[in-house]
Design an enzyme around this catalytic site. Sequence first.
Site, short mmCIF file in Angstrom:
data_model
loop_
_atom_site.label_atom_id
_atom_site.label_comp_id
_atom_site.label_asym_id
_atom_site.label_seq_id
_atom_site.Cartn_x
_atom_site.Cartn_y
_atom_site.Cartn_z
N MET A 71 49.35 32.93 41.72
CA MET A 71 50.11 33.86 40.89
C MET A 71 51.24 33.17 40.15
O MET A 71 52.41 33.56 40.25
CB MET A 71 50.66 35.00 41.77
CG MET A 71 49.57 35.83 42.39
SD MET A 71 48.41 36.42 41.12
CE MET A 71 47.44 37.56 42.08
N LYS A 72 50.89 32.13 39.44
CA LYS A 72 51.89 31.38 38.69
C LYS A 72 51.18 30.79 37.48
O LYS A 72 50.04 30.33 37.60
CB LYS A 72 52.43 30.28 39.62
CG LYS A 72 53.52 29.45 39.06
CD LYS A 72 54.88 30.10 39.22
CE LYS A 72 55.90 29.38 38.35
NZ LYS A 72 57.13 30.14 38.17
N HIS B 86 39.56 36.06 37.76
CA HIS B 86 40.46 37.17 37.42
C HIS B 86 39.75 38.50 37.72
O HIS B 86 38.57 38.66 37.39
CB HIS B 86 40.86 37.09 35.95
CG HIS B 86 41.85 38.14 35.57
ND1 HIS B 86 43.18 38.03 35.88
CD2 HIS B 86 41.70 39.33 34.96
CE1 HIS B 86 43.81 39.12 35.46
NE2 HIS B 86 42.93 39.92 34.89
#
Length: 187
Positions: A88-89, A107
């Site tokens: 999550m970056k 995704h």
Amino acid sequence: MVKKRTCVFISGQGSNLKNLIHYSRYNNFPLQISLVICNNKNANGIRYAKKYKIPFILVNTKLKNYDNKIIYYLRKHRISFICLAGYMKIISDQIIKNFKKKIINIHPSLLPKFKGLNTFSRVLENNEKKTGCTVHYVNNKLDGGDIIVQKFFYLNSNDSEITLKNKTQRLEYRAYPEAIIKIFRNN
Ligand code: GAR
């Protein structure tokens, strides 16, 4: 077959990491998971790295130049391919430049629909007929690189965020290995 030395980036549960480790143990699967990078010291996924004795590195993405540390370890472990699995970056331009067309992501939506976070609530709000997951190359645009594999299912009237997440993740466990096999089929 010479397997590509691969690093998986995670932030949380690590179920896709676990799935990729499982596939990597087949002789004819193109990847060997050689390193795990995680930006959350409480991530459940770290336990899979430990269980399967895969080296793992914790990075503090709040520190300046943290991507220098990432690049250092990618080189040290002779990594030639990167799979993002619930990381999550945003990946920095520096890493993308060093690994052009060598970074892929999974995704939980049918891109280009629902880039970014909170995909399941947005799918419900938009009354989508179908949803699913996408494996794509990573470039410098959020969830924007070329698509490799997509899988979908039709929504039921009683679907919730929880059921959508479960159904999407079940598809992810097939889509991610399939995308990897597709990439390396002709190599
Ligand atoms: C996966 O569903 C993946 O699609 C999603 O995070 C989950 C991680 O699960 N990724 C994103 O939302 C990226 N924008 P896992 O940690 O159990 O593999």
